[in-house]
Design a protein around this motif. Structure first.
Motif, PDB file in Angstrom:
ATOM      1  N   GLU A  50       3.262  -7.520  -0.568  1.00  0.00           N
ATOM      2  CA  GLU A  50       4.079  -7.520  -1.834  1.00  0.00           C
ATOM      3  C   GLU A  50       2.921  -7.215  -2.981  1.00  0.00           C
ATOM      4  N   ILE A  51       3.560  -6.189  -3.751  1.00  0.00           N
ATOM      5  CA  ILE A  51       2.937  -5.762  -5.045  1.00  0.00           C
ATOM      6  C   ILE A  51       3.998  -5.350  -5.794  1.00  0.00           C
ATOM      7  N   ASP A  52       3.608  -5.757  -7.414  1.00  0.00           N
ATOM      8  CA  ASP A  52       4.376  -5.234  -8.418  1.00  0.00           C
ATOM      9  C   ASP A  52       4.304  -3.576  -8.835  1.00  0.00           C
ATOM     10  N   ILE A  53       5.168  -3.280  -8.064  1.00  0.00           N
ATOM     11  CA  ILE A  53       4.989  -1.769  -8.167  1.00  0.00           C
ATOM     12  C   ILE A  53       5.717  -1.231  -9.554  1.00  0.00           C
ATOM     13  N   SER A  54       6.728  -2.191  -9.633  1.00  0.00           N
ATOM     14  CA  SER A  54       7.358  -1.535 -10.953  1.00  0.00           C
ATOM     15  C   SER A  54       6.439  -1.957 -12.233  1.00  0.00           C
ATOM     16  N   GLY A  55       5.561  -2.924 -12.039  1.00  0.00           N
ATOM     17  CA  GLY A  55       4.663  -3.122 -13.067  1.00  0.00           C
ATOM     18  C   GLY A  55       3.529  -2.090 -13.384  1.00  0.00           C
ATOM     19  N   ILE A  56       3.103  -1.608 -11.935  1.00  0.00           N
ATOM     20  CA  ILE A  56       1.962  -0.739 -11.929  1.00  0.00           C
ATOM     21  C   ILE A  56       2.424   0.725 -12.423  1.00  0.00           C
ATOM     22  N   THR A  57       3.739   0.999 -12.248  1.00  0.00           N
ATOM     23  CA  THR A  57       4.137   2.397 -12.641  1.00  0.00           C
ATOM     24  C   THR A  57       4.667   2.358 -13.798  1.00  0.00           C
ATOM     25  N   MET A  58       4.871   1.140 -14.640  1.00  0.00           N
ATOM     26  CA  MET A  58       5.498   1.246 -15.867  1.00  0.00           C
ATOM     27  C   MET A  58       4.661   2.508 -16.850  1.00  0.00           C
ATOM     28  N   ILE A  81      12.529   3.155  -8.139  1.00  0.00           N
ATOM     29  CA  ILE A  81      13.450   2.017  -8.023  1.00  0.00           C
ATOM     30  C   ILE A  81      13.051   1.072  -6.726  1.00  0.00           C
ATOM     31  N   ASP A  82      12.509  -0.093  -7.346  1.00  0.00           N
ATOM     32  CA  ASP A  82      11.960  -1.014  -6.160  1.00  0.00           C
ATOM     33  C   ASP A  82      13.139  -2.122  -5.744  1.00  0.00           C
ATOM     34  N   ILE A  83      13.384  -1.983  -4.484  1.00  0.00           N
ATOM     35  CA  ILE A  83      14.640  -2.456  -3.850  1.00  0.00           C
ATOM     36  C   ILE A  83      14.134  -3.496  -3.026  1.00  0.00           C
ATOM     37  N   LEU A  84      14.616  -4.630  -3.311  1.00  0.00           N
ATOM     38  CA  LEU A  84      14.008  -6.045  -2.381  1.00  0.00           C
ATOM     39  C   LEU A  84      14.988  -5.893  -0.999  1.00  0.00           C
ATOM     40  N   LYS A  85      14.031  -6.584  -0.182  1.00  0.00           N
ATOM     41  CA  LYS A  85      14.637  -6.482   1.285  1.00  0.00           C
ATOM     42  C   LYS A  85      15.941  -7.048   1.228  1.00  0.00           C
ATOM     43  N   PRO A  90       0.841  -1.120   0.143  1.00  0.00           N
ATOM     44  CA  PRO A  90      -0.096   0.038  -0.015  1.00  0.00           C
ATOM     45  C   PRO A  90       0.785   1.168  -0.104  1.00  0.00           C
ATOM     46  N   GLY A  91       2.018   1.205   0.678  1.00  0.00           N
ATOM     47  CA  GLY A  91       2.887   2.242   0.525  1.00  0.00           C
ATOM     48  C   GLY A  91       3.104   2.818  -0.903  1.00  0.00           C
ATOM     49  N   ALA A  92       3.629   1.756  -1.500  1.00  0.00           N
ATOM     50  CA  ALA A  92       3.926   1.914  -2.862  1.00  0.00           C
ATOM     51  C   ALA A  92       2.770   2.405  -3.774  1.00  0.00           C
ATOM     52  N   THR A  93       1.631   1.744  -3.428  1.00  0.00           N
ATOM     53  CA  THR A  93       0.334   2.062  -4.544  1.00  0.00           C
ATOM     54  C   THR A  93       0.110   3.451  -4.137  1.00  0.00           C
ATOM     55  N   ASN A  94       0.229   3.932  -3.013  1.00  0.00           N
ATOM     56  CA  ASN A  94      -0.321   5.234  -2.559  1.00  0.00           C
ATOM     57  C   ASN A  94       0.625   6.275  -3.196  1.00  0.00           C
ATOM     58  N   LEU A  95       1.792   5.703  -3.746  1.00  0.00           N
ATOM     59  CA  LEU A  95       2.588   6.822  -4.444  1.00  0.00           C
ATOM     60  C   LEU A  95       2.048   7.247  -5.969  1.00  0.00           C
ATOM     61  N   VAL A  96       1.267   6.334  -6.209  1.00  0.00           N
ATOM     62  CA  VAL A  96       1.042   5.997  -7.856  1.00  0.00           C
ATOM     63  C   VAL A  96       0.573   7.544  -8.225  1.00  0.00           C
ATOM     64  N   THR A  97      -0.715   8.185  -7.595  1.00  0.00           N
ATOM     65  CA  THR A  97      -1.218   9.387  -8.288  1.00  0.00           C
ATOM     66  C   THR A  97      -0.076  10.355  -8.245  1.00  0.00           C
ATOM     67  N   ALA A 100      11.257   7.893  -7.041  1.00  0.00           N
ATOM     68  CA  ALA A 100      10.588   7.142  -5.955  1.00  0.00           C
ATOM     69  C   ALA A 100      11.482   6.002  -5.577  1.00  0.00           C
ATOM     70  N   ILE A 101      11.486   5.840  -4.398  1.00  0.00           N
ATOM     71  CA  ILE A 101      12.239   4.594  -3.735  1.00  0.00           C
ATOM     72  C   ILE A 101      11.271   3.782  -3.121  1.00  0.00           C
ATOM     73  N   THR A 102      10.921   2.584  -3.317  1.00  0.00           N
ATOM     74  CA  THR A 102      10.144   1.478  -2.595  1.00  0.00           C
ATOM     75  C   THR A 102      10.642   0.411  -2.240  1.00  0.00           C
ATOM     76  N   GLY A 103      10.503  -0.125  -1.172  1.00  0.00           N
ATOM     77  CA  GLY A 103      11.026  -1.270  -0.644  1.00  0.00           C
ATOM     78  C   GLY A 103      10.174  -2.453  -1.235  1.00  0.00           C
ATOM     79  N   ASN A 104      10.826  -3.640  -1.330  1.00  0.00           N
ATOM     80  CA  ASN A 104       9.833  -4.781  -1.566  1.00  0.00           C
ATOM     81  C   ASN A 104      10.255  -6.145  -0.803  1.00  0.00           C
ATOM     82  N   VAL A 105       9.616  -6.929  -0.855  1.00  0.00           N
ATOM     83  CA  VAL A 105       9.902  -8.148   0.008  1.00  0.00           C
ATOM     84  C   VAL A 105      11.185  -8.967  -0.664  1.00  0.00           C
ATOM     85  N   GLY A 106      11.907 -10.042   0.135  1.00  0.00           N
ATOM     86  CA  GLY A 106      12.990 -10.434  -0.259  1.00  0.00           C
ATOM     87  C   GLY A 106      12.848 -11.301  -1.232  1.00  0.00           C
ATOM     88  N   ILE A 107      13.855 -11.443  -2.075  1.00  0.00           N
ATOM     89  CA  ILE A 107      13.982 -12.495  -3.468  1.00  0.00           C
ATOM     90  C   ILE A 107      13.132 -13.825  -2.821  1.00  0.00           C
TER      91      ILE A 107
END
Lengths: 551, 171
Positions: free
Chosen positions: A114-122, A158-162, A76-83, A97-104
């Motif tokens: 977990e959300i595919d914020i890279s896909g969402i913000t493409m 930039i989505d940075i995995l844990k 939700p942190g990442a999706t709240n950035l979308v607008t 925009a820097i987002t964290g994401n779950v580990g590999i």
């Protein structure tokens, strides 16, 4: 030296000269926030909601020209950035925009948050990254900043995995690659220069690209050399001082009648960093029919996209004008006199009695010229563009392309940090309610923000369209909230004042503008005021409505 | 409505195909075929895209694609370029039709790659129109399934896609 990913991120931000970031902590950015805490040199501003942080990074970037930075957690942190990211994308604002994401090992398993914020913000970023390997992190961050602030600027995520945040890698400090735009060769401008020399009635159309390339001085020099009137898009306001004798105001759906008339009468339009959006070239086929159109833009895809042009120049507006200026001779043209006459006549006719307009006119009189003006979206936004003269570039922040209601307060916070100046936020009661949570951020940070709340108890712009196109069926546009905005402001720790009549304006504004902390001014205006002039969507400039009764 | 073929050298990374495909979808471009392959260098893949549209759409699509960070070079392939597609088709076959099917294959210079009692798999390479013609001839016998690679193309002579300038280098 060996560092963990989170520390490398902080080091890379410092390489880029980042001193302030906006954001909100959460599970997958704990290590980044820990590194921020341990480092202690970057000022982190926590907002009430990630959307506010994204708009703040945008506002910061618009007033400084430097890349704004926002950090959010996964899901939700990442999706709240979308607008916020989309707003920056549509207006070509450099934001990382820097987002964290779950580990590999958790990735792709629908893990918690977990959300595919890279896909969402493409589709709403210039580029984005998922960083899975800590060894690539530093270069990704450097590349992201370069992409965000070069060419046509825009957001990069930039989505940075844990596991990358805690993984160790060798960190080598680097000097950031500067985003230089290339000089435009004279050969690329010869046809344009010849057309401009020949033109009898040239009109300069200045857009956001002129602000992005810091070309204000060149724009004014060009206008004076050509003796050509300058009309501005909403995004271009400030590129030419509103008080300049050749400036004829905003052009487009709610532009001045002068700009519309001059556009129709001109024989040559010189478009500087503007994309002929549907709010400017409302009827793209007829907008420039029969005219010579010269377009200078840094984005090749904007050439011929909406309005076919006679001559196009690919490049940065400042670079292009620097080359073009010595190629032109000073020439007096009678068209500038026509422009001045139209402008004077329009201003004489336009004496307004509307309370909201008077608030804006008085605020402009009282506030210093370097005051930053931020708006939300709707009627108040257009009134600000019309009645608040913007004298300098990077002093006006507004969501032009996306038209994001709720943009203003977050952007005002970012603009206050970026500029260190007093900020006037003009908003409406509709927009303000979308993100009013950020008033607490402004109070916490003790920012000099004066909020002029144009309270008409209506979603005024939509209501105006219902009046014009839907036979007064005011579906859901009359706001029935019982909010007392003065008390609301006070409860958040801000000051609250009200303007109910003309006599209140000067004393209240004087008090508000002298206060170096958040003040909300509840301007209780009529619910039935329209934005005029107006040109209907798709219509030609000759159908401009300047008087509601005549429509 | 015209048909255009575009070649692009793109970064050989995950997600690039998504970026390109998503760009077509959101801008409303009508794609006839898209093929992706490895190239002589590990860093790049090559995409060949066949687009239906007009000059405006062609221009916009090439410029919008060129803006993608992962797109390194882009080029419209000339009409006389070498352009090929590969077809595998499985046709229903019995003792009565087998010889007719083989006769058609010979005319088109298709290869028989698998034969069984009830089906034959044929392979044909050529221009898409030739493949279309072949399939039309086989339809009466019963096409059980078919697979086509999509067009891949390369310019004649010594001009190469590497000679193109990346838009991002121009500004």
């Amino acid at each position: 030296m060996k560092k963990i990913g989170a520390e490398i991120l902080i080091e890379c931000l410092k390489e880029q000269g980042v001193s302030t970031v906006f954001g909100y902590p959460g599970g997958t950015v704990l290590d980044i926030y820990d590194a921020l805490y341990r480092d202690g040199t970057i000022n982190h501003v926590i907002t009430s909601h990630e959307q506010g942080a994204a708009h703040a990074a945008d506002g910061y970037a618009r007033v400084t020209g430097r890349t704004g930075v926002v950090i959010a957690t996964s899901g939700p942190g990442a999706t709240n950035l979308v607008t916020g990211i989309a707003t920056a994308f549509m207006d070509s604002v450099p934001v990382v925009a820097i987002t964290g994401n779950v580990g590999i090992t958790m990735l792709g398993r629908d893990s918690f948050q977990e959300i595919d914020i890279s896909g969402i913000t493409m589709p709403i970023t210039k580029h984005n990254y998922i960083v899975k390997d800590v060894n690539t992190l530093a270069d990704v961050i450097r590349e992201a900043f370069l992409i965000a602030n070069s060419g046509r600027k825009g957001p990069v995520l930039i989505d940075i995995l844990k596991n990358v945040q805690v993984g160790e890698a060798e960190y080598e400090p680097a000097i950031p690659a500067a985003a230089h735009s290339k000089p435009v060769p004279a050969s690329a401008l010869e046809s344009a220069a010849a057309a401009l020399k020949k033109a009898e009635r040239p009109l300069i159309l200045v857009g956001g690209g002129a602000i992005a390339s810091d070309a204000s001085r060149e724009v004014v020099a060009l206008a004076e050399k050509l003796d050509a009137p300058v009309a501005s898009t909403l995004m271009g306001l400030g590129a030419c001082p509103a008080s300049h004798p050749l400036f004829v105001g905003m052009i487009g759906m709610h532009g001045t009648a002068t700009a519309a008339k001059l556009c129709m009468e001109s024989d040559c339009i010189l478009a500087l960093g503007t994309r002929f959006s549907d709010r400017v070239a409302l009827n793209r086929d007829k907008f420039a029919a029969g005219k010579t159109v010269i377009q200078i833009d840094i984005d090749d895809a904007e050439i011929d996209k909406n309005v076919p042009v006679t001559y196009s120049v690919l490049g940065d507006v400042k670079q292009a004008l620097t080359t073009l200026l010595p190629m032109l001779q000073q020439k007096r043209r009678s068209f500038s006199k026509t422009a001045a006459d139209y402008r004077a006549a329009e201003q004489k006719k336009n004496r307004t009695d509307e309370l909201g307009h008077k608030v804006l006119i008085e605020a402009a009189k009282l506030a210093p010229k370097d005051t930053i003006v931020v708006t939300d979206v709707g009627q108040h936004q257009m009134w600000t563009a019309q009645y608040y003269p913007i004298e300098r570039p990077r002093t006006f922040c507004t969501s032009g392309g996306l038209g994001t209601m709720g943009y203003g307060l977050g952007a005002a916070i970012g603009a206050a940090f970026g500029s260190g100046k007093h900020v006037i936020l003009v908003t409406g009661d509709g927009c303000f309610n979308m993100n009013l949570n950020e008033l607490s951020t402004a109070v916490t940070e003790n920012l000099p923000i004066t909020i002029l709340l144009m309270n008409n108890r209506a979603l005024g712009m939509v209501r105006q369209w219902q009046k014009l196109f839907y036979n007064n069926r005011f579906s859901q546009t009359d706001i029935r909230k019982k909010t007392d905005y003065v008390k609301f402001a006070e409860s958040f720790g801000a000051k609250g004042y009200a303007i109910e009549k003309e006599a209140d304006i000067a004393p209240v504004l004087k008090k508000a503008l002298a206060t170096p902390s958040p003040v909300l001014v509840d301007c209780r205006i009529s619910n039935d005021e329209n934005v005029l002039p107006m040109i209907r969507p798709g219509a030609t400039y000759d159908t401009i409505i300047t008087d509601w009764e005549e429509k | 409505m015209n048909q255009y073929t575009i070649s692009a050298l793109v970064a050989n990374k995950s997600g690039v195909l998504t970026r390109v495909a998503a760009l077509f979808a959101r801008r409303g471009y009508n794609i006839e075929s898209l093929s992706v392959c490895k190239t002589e260098t590990d860093a790049f893949s090559r995409m060949t895209i066949v687009l239906n549209g007009d000059d405006y759409i062609l221009g916009q699509m090439m410029k919008q694609m060129d803006k993608l960070i992962d797109v390194k070079k882009i080029k419209r392939v000339e009409e006389d370029a070498v352009s090929r597609e590969l077809l595998l088709v499985k046709v229903k076959t019995d003792s009565a039709t087998r010889s007719q099917i083989l006769e058609i294959s010979q005319i088109f210079r298709a290869k028989v790659v698998d034969v069984s009692i009830e089906a034959t798999i044929l392979e044909l390479t050529g221009k898409p129109s030739k493949l279309d013609g072949f399939v039309t001839m086989l339809l009466p016998y019963g096409v059980m399934e078919l697979a086509r690679t999509g067009v891949t193309a390369i310019s004649r002579g010594k001009t190469c896609i590497q000679d193109e300038t990346d838009y991002k280098e121009k500004i």
